[in-house]
Design an enzyme around this catalytic site. Structure first.
Site, PDB file in Angstrom:
ATOM      1  CB  VAL A   1      78.580  13.743   5.406  1.00 42.52           C
ATOM      2  CG1 VAL A   1      79.949  13.578   4.748  1.00 42.52           C
ATOM      3  CG2 VAL A   1      78.716  14.214   6.845  1.00 42.52           C
TER       4      VAL A   1
ATOM      5  CB  ALA B   1      74.668  13.284   6.526  1.00 38.70           C
ATOM      6  CB  CYS B   2      75.918   8.223   4.185  1.00 39.55           C
ATOM      7  SG  CYS B   2      75.284   8.155   2.487  1.00 39.55           S
ATOM      8  CG  ASP B   3      81.686   9.432   1.312  1.00 38.57           C
ATOM      9  OD1 ASP B   3      82.291  10.433   1.723  1.00 38.57           O
ATOM     10  OD2 ASP B   3      81.967   8.855   0.250  1.00 38.57           O
TER      11      ASP B   3
END
Length: 467
Positions: free
Chosen positions: A414, A380-382
């Site tokens: 995320v 997960a990232c932004d």
């Protein structure tokens, strides 16, 4: 507070990021066919204005509405946004960001209020007419109520920006942009704030410097090059790979951990960013649309035809200034820490804050193992499109090399981690948001996207649990 700001920024950018392809299409048509473009064509150029004033705001409104209330929310948000589009003669991106989610919230509350009162057999009739009636009402209210508010806000923003531009103060924007990027607010700044202003400027003069303020890869490039020379341990060995991914791949998140390890480097990226903006202004350089990802390739593809020299000069100057400041900071300003040491120190401080004694041996952020095999892992990232896509690729290769089968690895924002994900891998700055998004998943918090030691620990754990 940081978490709340990140969530709000993610919500803003989340309405734009899925539609970046449409922005790029509009930018290419603008760059090619307007009067000052590469291939001026009056007939083809007729698409430029309708796309910026109608297509893009409606896509934003639908996306924002869908996030709040699914497809039904997307439809009513799109209907309501027609009110602000028709009521104004400027591109209503901010209006779409307000009205789309707001209309979706209204239909969501309405549906919840009547769900137990609908007679059997009348579901489709009531659902269709309620959406149409509420959509029409919201469009009218948006036209007379929201449009004047957004128009006044746009005028105030334009006046403020005009002051900075007229007085040569635009480079000062880097004082806010560069630290905010490191806190993973880069997408929110670029797509939630700068892009709407940039599109308005493109309609007026055919290009905009605002698309370059956040996307400039120069400041991050300078920091990474300094780490290639003066870094230590894993930070130094991983920096060359990070240079390629950052500069050519456009994934800026990859250099954020290198600054978080040594916050003094914020001075370098601020100075580099300001220097780059100064050069962009000096050469009157600009892009025709947002460059996403912030790759030098994407930037040059979106460049206005007379801006290539200015853009390349601005990126080079930003990188040089950032490098020249970063190098002595890494060499002489106290002991530099490796990525591993930074992770250990962070773990020790966290445990100490909780009143728990701990040593500084290498640990993983993964929670205690639960029973059962692992079938689904999320990186997960932004935005769920940049560093998470890269991280998921790294994980897939390691899982395949270990001979593990039946494990799905996905990349995701995320803030919307699927409920069936069992393990979440994300940057430590996004750990709290990951816990809120999927509290049942095990979490592995990393600091280095390319060479985190947690990857190998995860593979060892998967071998144990899946065999």
């Amino acid at each position: 507070m940081k978490e709340k700001v990140q969530l709000f920024g993610r919500f803003l950018s989340g309405m734009v990021m899925p539609n970046i392809g449409a922005f790029i299409a509009w930018g290419l048509i603008t760059a090619l066919f307007i009067e000052t473009g590469w291939c001026p064509n009056e007939r083809f150029a007729e698409m430029v204005s309708p796309m910026s004033s109608m297509l893009l705001p409606l896509l934003i409104a639908y996306t924002g509405g869908e996030v709040v209330a699914g497809k039904r929310g997307g439809v009513v948000g799109t209907i309501a946004t027609m009110g602000v589009i028709v009521g104004s003669d400027i591109p209503m991106f901010i209006g779409a960001m307000i009205v789309g989610p707001l209309a979706a919230w209204v239909i969501k509350k309405f549906d919840k209020a009547i769900e137990s009162h609908i007679p059997a057999g009348f579901e489709m009739l009531i659902n269709n007419f309620s959406l149409g009636i509420l959509g029409a009402i919201m469009a009218l209210l948006a036209m007379v109520g929201v449009t004047p508010l957004v128009t006044a806000l746009n005028a105030a923003m334009s006046a403020g920006v005009g002051f900075f531009v007229d007085h040569g103060l635009l480079p000062l924007a880097s004082v806010f942009i560069e630290p905010a990027k490191v806190l993973f607010l880069n997408n929110a700044i670029n797509h939630g704030i700068l892009s709407p202003m940039g599109i308005q400027q493109v309609k007026e003069v055919g290009k905009s410097i605002f698309f370059l303020l956040e996307a400039n890869p120069g400041p991050g490039l300078g920091v990474l090059l300094a780490y290639c020379i003066a870094g230590k341990g894993n930070a130094k060995s991983s920096a060359p790979g990070a240079v390629i991914i950052h500069f050519f791949g456009g994934i800026h998140e990859i250099y954020f951990p290198y600054i978080l390890m040594n916050p003094l480097l914020l001075i370098a990226v601020i100075a580099g960013g300001a220097s780059g903006v100064f050069v962009f202004s000096l050469f009157d350089a600009g892009l025709t649309s947002a460059a996403s990802p912030g790759s030098i390739i994407a930037i040059l593809m979106m460049a206005e035809r007379h801006s290539y020299v200015g853009i390349l000069a601005g990126v080079a100057v930003a990188a040089a200034v950032s490098f020249l400041i970063s190098l002595p900071l890494l060499k002489f300003m106290g002991k530099d820490t490796t990525l591993e040491e930074a992770e250990q120190k962070k773990n020790a401080m966290k445990q100490q804050a909780k009143g728990i004694k701990t040593d500084t041996k290498e640990k993983t952020e993964m929670q205690e193992c639960t029973a059962g095999k692992i079938r689904k892992i999320a990186f997960a990232c932004d935005a769920g499109m940049g560093s998470s896509a890269m991280g998921s690729t790294v994980l897939k290769k390691k899982i395949a090399a270990a001979g593990l089968e039946g494990i799905e690895v996905i990349h995701t924002p995320v803030s919307s981690i699927p409920a069936d994900v069992q393990i979440v891998v994300t940057h430590q700055e996004l750990g709290e948001r990951a816990a809120l998004s999927n509290p049942n998943a095990e979490r592995i918090l990393i600091t280095n996207f390319l060479a985190a030691p947690e990857y190998d620990l995860l593979i060892e754990e998967l071998i144990k649990r899946n065999h």
